[in-house]
Scaffold this active site. Structure first.
Site, PDB file in Angstrom:
ATOM      1  N   GLY A  64       0.833  -1.192   0.000  1.00  0.00           N
ATOM      2  CA  GLY A  64       0.000   0.000   0.000  1.00  0.00           C
ATOM      3  C   GLY A  64       0.867   1.240   0.000  1.00  0.00           C
ATOM      4  O   GLY A  64       2.085   1.173   0.157  1.00  0.00           O
ATOM      5  N   GLY A  98       0.274  -5.336   0.740  1.00  0.00           N
ATOM      6  CA  GLY A  98      -1.040  -5.299   0.122  1.00  0.00           C
ATOM      7  C   GLY A  98      -1.144  -6.123  -1.139  1.00  0.00           C
ATOM      8  O   GLY A  98      -2.234  -6.596  -1.496  1.00  0.00           O
ATOM      9  N   GLU A 135       6.368  -6.205   7.067  1.00  0.00           N
ATOM     10  CA  GLU A 135       5.732  -5.200   7.916  1.00  0.00           C
ATOM     11  C   GLU A 135       6.416  -4.987   9.265  1.00  0.00           C
ATOM     12  O   GLU A 135       6.432  -3.867   9.786  1.00  0.00           O
ATOM     13  CB  GLU A 135       4.260  -5.569   8.136  1.00  0.00           C
ATOM     14  N   ASP A 194      -0.556  -7.918   7.772  1.00  0.00           N
ATOM     15  CA  ASP A 194      -2.005  -7.786   7.693  1.00  0.00           C
ATOM     16  C   ASP A 194      -2.520  -8.336   6.365  1.00  0.00           C
ATOM     17  O   ASP A 194      -1.976  -9.293   5.841  1.00  0.00           O
ATOM     18  CB  ASP A 194      -2.425  -6.337   7.943  1.00  0.00           C
TER      19      ASP A 194
END
Length: 347
Positions: free
Chosen positions: A68, A115, A138, A146
């Site tokens: 992202g 993402g 991350e 996530d």
């Protein structure tokens, strides 16, 4: 064919396949809200269209999708408006992909991280070329794996998902195939022929029977055995202790320990717990858990500090709070997983 993606994601119908192409190559196809919303609308339309037998998602340039746009996250915090809404729609899309009633093929020819894993890893067919490079990095920016990482990572062979999530290390396509991240591997030179055949038949299994070129596993067995040993422990403390015990005599253990020691201690604790918890949860419940964590991350310190060090002031060392694994308060980690009441993610 336009589902509101603007010039960031293109949609086309080719034969029996709906094709979405991520079209931000200069940004490594980093996801934006426009892209998320466009792909969600396309999935709704194509699932209801009897003429579409399968969906294919691919990236333009040298990345499938590198994640992202974390700079936007950093800037939103400065405006006092953390982008909870973006993550909510992204997570809803991840769950939507997992529920899709038609084959969903991610054609991964390049970098796939963060993402990008969310819009590829939950599809029925995850097809990588020799140019693919996978990571969930991350914990290195004070965040957590996530976009469904809590569902995907614990289901990989031999505790490989714990290793990937807790180190953020990159792996090539051979290890992705071995571990189960990829379902198939093909030659990069065969991509267009593969897409054309898929468009004609609409049957990914039949087409992949012709194009699948099994990639050899790239990690040595001794390394995989070490990962299975160290990362099979039932706590983060156990993992770290195991690596510490072996570090004096084993280069892999020493290198892995050094990597983990450089990551956010808070992120490591959150990541271990969410991956361990996700093993027993459905995809939808994993996304609800991750949304709880996300809200606390956006209200905390380390995520923004990680973005600052990695991107805003590139090359500087992050100052994690707390700085050491030994100083992490277990009660504070508990709070990341607490229910959100009327702010829970709806799916």
């Amino acid at each position: 064919m336009d589902f509101g993606g603007g010039d960031e994601i293109r949609f086309e119908r080719q034969g029996r396949v709906g094709i979405a192409t991520l079209a931000r190559p200069r940004a490594l196809n980093a996801l934006t809200l426009t892209m998320v919303r466009g792909l969600a609308k396309a999935l709704d339309a194509w699932e209801a269209d009897d003429g579409v037998a399968a969906v294919l998602v691919r990236g333009e340039g040298r990345a499938f999708c590198a994640g992202g746009d974390i700079v936007q996250v950093y800037e939103a915090r400065g405006r006092g408006n953390p982008p909870v809404g973006f993550f909510a729609e992204e997570y809803q899309l991840n769950a939507r992909i997992a529920r899709l009633k038609k084959p969903y093929i991610a054609l991964i020819d390049g970098i796939v991280m963060g993402g990008g894993v969310g819009i590829s890893g939950h599809g029925s067919h995850r097809v990588m070329t020799e140019n693919a490079l996978f990571a969930m990095p991350e914990v290195g920016i004070g965040f957590f794996p996530d976009v469904g990482g809590s569902h995907l990572l614990p289901r990989l062979a031999h505790h490989f998902g714990f290793y990937l999530g807790l180190t953020g290390n990159r792996i090539p396509y051979g290890d992705a195939l071995w571990s189960g991240l990829a379902t198939h591997t093909i030659k990069a030179a065969d991509q267009e022929a593969f897409v054309a055949s898929l468009a004609e038949s609409g049957d990914p299994d039949a087409v992949l029977a012709d194009y699948h070129a099994p990639a050899p596993r790239e990690s040595e067995q001794a390394v995989l055995d070490a990962i299975d040993d160290h990362f099979s422990k039932d706590s983060l403390v156990g993992v770290v202790s195991s690596l510490e015990e072996a570090a004096g005599r084993d280069e892999f253990a020493a290198r892995t320990l050094a990597t983990m020691r450089s990551r956010s201690p808070t992120s490591l604790n959150v990541a271990f717990r969410e991956i361990a918890s996700g093993a027993a949860l459905s995809m939808d419940d994993c996304m609800r858990m991750e949304f709880r964590i996300l809200n606390r991350m956006l209200a905390g310190h380390d995520f923004y500090e990680g973005i600052r060090a990695a991107v805003i002031e590139k090359g500087t060392a992050p100052a994690w709070q707390p700085a050491r694994l030994e100083d992490v308060d277990e009660a504070e980690i508990d709070a990341y997983f607490a229910p959100l009441g009327d702010r829970e993610l709806t799916l």
